[in-house]
Design a protein around this motif. Structure first.
Motif, PDB file in Angstrom:
ATOM      1  N   ARG A 107      29.367  36.162  31.399  1.00 36.15           N
ATOM      2  CA  ARG A 107      28.169  36.424  30.615  1.00 36.15           C
ATOM      3  C   ARG A 107      28.416  37.667  29.786  1.00 36.15           C
ATOM      4  N   GLY A 108      28.691  37.465  28.508  1.00 34.23           N
ATOM      5  CA  GLY A 108      29.045  38.596  27.658  1.00 34.23           C
ATOM      6  C   GLY A 108      30.362  39.196  28.095  1.00 34.23           C
ATOM      7  N   ASP A 109      30.349  40.469  28.490  1.00 37.43           N
ATOM      8  CA  ASP A 109      31.559  41.159  28.936  1.00 37.43           C
ATOM      9  C   ASP A 109      31.621  41.310  30.445  1.00 37.43           C
ATOM     10  N   THR A 110      30.835  40.501  31.153  1.00 36.96           N
ATOM     11  CA  THR A 110      30.773  40.631  32.613  1.00 36.96           C
ATOM     12  C   THR A 110      30.875  39.274  33.288  1.00 36.96           C
ATOM     13  N   TYR A 111      31.739  39.196  34.319  1.00 40.80           N
ATOM     14  CA  TYR A 111      31.762  38.015  35.177  1.00 40.80           C
ATOM     15  C   TYR A 111      30.675  38.193  36.240  1.00 40.80           C
ATOM     16  N   VAL A 112      29.797  37.212  36.343  1.00 40.50           N
ATOM     17  CA  VAL A 112      28.720  37.252  37.329  1.00 40.50           C
ATOM     18  C   VAL A 112      29.015  36.199  38.394  1.00 40.50           C
ATOM     19  N   ALA A 113      29.224  36.658  39.630  1.00 42.18           N
ATOM     20  CA  ALA A 113      29.517  35.767  40.754  1.00 42.18           C
ATOM     21  C   ALA A 113      28.259  35.600  41.592  1.00 42.18           C
ATOM     22  N   THR A 114      27.738  34.395  41.657  1.00 47.79           N
ATOM     23  CA  THR A 114      26.537  34.100  42.432  1.00 47.79           C
ATOM     24  C   THR A 114      26.935  33.542  43.799  1.00 47.79           C
ATOM     25  N   SER A 166      33.354  49.180  37.390  1.00 44.85           N
ATOM     26  CA  SER A 166      34.108  47.934  37.437  1.00 44.85           C
ATOM     27  C   SER A 166      33.381  46.847  38.211  1.00 44.85           C
ATOM     28  N   ILE A 167      32.754  47.210  39.346  1.00 42.84           N
ATOM     29  CA  ILE A 167      32.120  46.229  40.234  1.00 42.84           C
ATOM     30  C   ILE A 167      30.733  46.726  40.639  1.00 42.84           C
ATOM     31  N   ALA A 168      29.760  45.834  40.597  1.00 43.51           N
ATOM     32  CA  ALA A 168      28.391  46.192  40.985  1.00 43.51           C
ATOM     33  C   ALA A 168      27.725  44.998  41.646  1.00 43.51           C
ATOM     34  N   ASN A 169      26.645  45.264  42.362  1.00 40.39           N
ATOM     35  CA  ASN A 169      25.877  44.186  42.976  1.00 40.39           C
ATOM     36  C   ASN A 169      24.614  43.928  42.153  1.00 40.39           C
ATOM     37  N   GLY A 170      24.028  42.738  42.363  1.00 43.67           N
ATOM     38  CA  GLY A 170      22.806  42.390  41.648  1.00 43.67           C
ATOM     39  C   GLY A 170      22.172  41.161  42.258  1.00 43.67           C
ATOM     40  N   THR A 171      21.241  40.576  41.539  1.00 42.77           N
ATOM     41  CA  THR A 171      20.583  39.345  41.982  1.00 42.77           C
ATOM     42  C   THR A 171      20.418  38.406  40.801  1.00 42.77           C
ATOM     43  N   THR A 172      20.247  37.131  41.109  1.00 40.05           N
ATOM     44  CA  THR A 172      19.895  36.164  40.074  1.00 40.05           C
ATOM     45  C   THR A 172      18.782  35.272  40.596  1.00 40.05           C
ATOM     46  N   PRO A 173      17.671  35.171  39.846  1.00 42.65           N
ATOM     47  CA  PRO A 173      17.369  35.872  38.596  1.00 42.65           C
ATOM     48  C   PRO A 173      17.374  37.395  38.801  1.00 42.65           C
ATOM     49  N   GLU A 174      17.664  38.121  37.741  1.00 43.55           N
ATOM     50  CA  GLU A 174      17.762  39.571  37.829  1.00 43.55           C
ATOM     51  C   GLU A 174      16.442  40.175  38.322  1.00 43.55           C
ATOM     52  N   GLY A 175      16.543  41.051  39.321  1.00 46.24           N
ATOM     53  CA  GLY A 175      15.374  41.745  39.828  1.00 46.24           C
ATOM     54  C   GLY A 175      14.545  40.972  40.834  1.00 46.24           C
ATOM     55  N   CYS A 176      14.955  39.770  41.230  1.00 43.51           N
ATOM     56  CA  CYS A 176      14.174  38.980  42.182  1.00 43.51           C
ATOM     57  C   CYS A 176      14.280  39.572  43.583  1.00 43.51           C
ATOM     58  N   CYS A 183      16.213  33.047  44.899  1.00 44.69           N
ATOM     59  CA  CYS A 183      16.829  34.347  44.633  1.00 44.69           C
ATOM     60  C   CYS A 183      18.161  34.430  45.375  1.00 44.69           C
ATOM     61  N   ALA A 184      19.217  34.772  44.661  1.00 40.92           N
ATOM     62  CA  ALA A 184      20.553  34.819  45.261  1.00 40.92           C
ATOM     63  C   ALA A 184      21.239  36.140  44.950  1.00 40.92           C
ATOM     64  N   MET A 185      22.150  36.548  45.839  1.00 40.59           N
ATOM     65  CA  MET A 185      22.941  37.764  45.631  1.00 40.59           C
ATOM     66  C   MET A 185      24.029  37.503  44.601  1.00 40.59           C
ATOM     67  N   THR A 186      24.368  38.537  43.840  1.00 43.88           N
ATOM     68  CA  THR A 186      25.451  38.426  42.875  1.00 43.88           C
ATOM     69  C   THR A 186      26.364  39.642  42.967  1.00 43.88           C
ATOM     70  N   VAL A 187      27.591  39.444  42.523  1.00 45.18           N
ATOM     71  CA  VAL A 187      28.550  40.530  42.340  1.00 45.18           C
ATOM     72  C   VAL A 187      29.009  40.460  40.895  1.00 45.18           C
ATOM     73  N   GLU A 188      28.979  41.588  40.198  1.00 44.77           N
ATOM     74  CA  GLU A 188      29.331  41.629  38.786  1.00 44.77           C
ATOM     75  C   GLU A 188      30.627  42.417  38.600  1.00 44.77           C
ATOM     76  N   VAL A 189      31.553  41.841  37.851  1.00 47.96           N
ATOM     77  CA  VAL A 189      32.851  42.462  37.610  1.00 47.96           C
ATOM     78  C   VAL A 189      33.102  42.481  36.107  1.00 47.96           C
ATOM     79  N   ALA A 190      33.510  43.619  35.594  1.00 48.37           N
ATOM     80  CA  ALA A 190      33.736  43.757  34.158  1.00 48.37           C
ATOM     81  C   ALA A 190      34.869  42.858  33.688  1.00 48.37           C
ATOM     82  N   GLN A 200      32.786  44.622  50.471  1.00 53.15           N
ATOM     83  CA  GLN A 200      31.882  44.067  51.475  1.00 53.15           C
ATOM     84  C   GLN A 200      30.471  44.049  50.898  1.00 53.15           C
ATOM     85  N   LEU A 201      29.868  42.878  50.903  1.00 56.70           N
ATOM     86  CA  LEU A 201      28.510  42.687  50.413  1.00 56.70           C
ATOM     87  C   LEU A 201      27.624  42.304  51.588  1.00 56.70           C
TER      88      LEU A 201
END
Length: 313
Positions: A107-114, A166-176, A183-190, A200-201
């Motif tokens: 997604r843009g400049d980021t790989y989003v792993a759900t 380089s690496i961050a955590n998140g959710t999809t949909p964002e902010g859920c 609502c699912a966990m995500t890991v974002e990698v540049a 470890q997540l």
């Protein structure tokens, strides 16, 4: 047009790619049914002194040669079919990947792993990152409630991404809200990050499953939230533990000189902990259970933190 002339016009694809096609069947029939021509036997120079000379079959080798050419063509196409994916893969990593455990997309400049299956073998997650050209070894581990969906541990090597993260955590949909439907966990990698990471997540623990994060039970949202246990006796803390309907286990710690740190000696864990022992930290062990980190002696400083601990509300 006789049968042999017809066979001479069999197309390459009939021979190479369709072993059961009409052309191939016709060729096989001709090979098995055509009577090869023979050359006359050489005239005898004199009286025969041995068995009669047998006629020489001249055209067998021609048919065998044509059959061999067809076999080579079939083999060549089969090899091409095996090689083709590797050649295509040489163009670069994929921009997306999915299996039963993880779904990764650019997604843009980021790989989003759900994370689709938080209980899957961690090799399935690593497989997904590898497919998109990222060297990330991901484990999804049971944690206490306040760290579900958070990165609880990470080791990295290599340069940072251009965005400095380089690496961050998140959710999809964002902010859920994790735990809510959809609502699912995500890991974002540049994108373009070339380093290596072991991550470890945190996920919600199953009943009876021990947490794999280091989390104070006195933090907001944890089992002893709002209670200050460090510096109190075991007897005092256990009264609050029981009042909240919790259970406790003990971990005997050994302070280092100066009380600026501690160690854990396995042989001391069988010690009989008394109510007058001192508590220096309480950690979340599993749902309904806390772990008291204790010493027999009263110390001038908290060895877990090197000084008086301030609990974040």
């Amino acid at each position: 047009m006789n049968e042999l002339q017809h066979l001479a016009r069999v197309r390459d694809e009939d021979l190479a790619g369709r072993a059961s096609g009409a052309g191939a069947r016709a060729l096989l029939a001709a090979i098995t049914s055509e009577e090869p021509a023979t050359a006359p036997a050489a005239p005898a120079a004199g009286p025969a002194t041995g068995p009669a000379t047998q006629p020489v079959r001249l055209r067998v080798s021609r048919w065998r040669a044509r059959l061999a050419v067809g076999a080579v063509a079939v083999t060549g196409l089969a090899a091409a079919a095996v090689i083709a994916p590797a050649v295509l893969g040489a163009r670069g990593p994929a921009s997306s990947y999915a299996n039963s455990a993880i779904d990764i997309e650019l997604r843009g400049d980021t790989y989003v792993a759900t994370i689709k299956d938080p209980f899957a073998d961690h090799a399935r997650y690593t497989e997904g990152f590898k497919a998109v050209g990222l060297n990330v070894n991901l484990e999804v581990v049971p944690v206490s409630p306040t760290q579900v969906g958070q990165i609880t541990g990470m080791r990295m090597s290599g340069p940072l991404a251009d965005n400095g993260q380089s690496i961050a955590n998140g959710t999809t949909p964002e902010g859920c809200a994790l735990g809510s439907e959809g609502c699912a966990m995500t890991v974002e990698v540049a994108r373009g990050w070339t380093g290596w990471a072991s991550v470890q997540l945190g996920r919600a623990a199953r009943p009876g499953e021990k947490y794999r994060n280091w989390r104070s039970a006195m933090k907001k949202g944890e089992m002893l939230a709002g209670y200050r246990a460090d510096g109190k006796t075991v007897g005092e803390v256990m009264a609050e533990v029981r009042r909240r309907g919790l259970k406790a286990v003990f971990q005997v710690i050994t302070p280092v000189p100066g009380n600026d740190g501690y160690g854990v000696e396995p042989k001391r864990q069988s010690a009989e902990v008394g109510d007058d022992w001192m508590v220096w930290e309480v950690q979340s062990e599993e749902a309904g259970v806390v772990r008291l980190m204790v010493t027999k002696e009263r110390l001038p400083r908290n060895p877990v933190y090197g000084d008086t601990k301030i609990v974040d509300e």
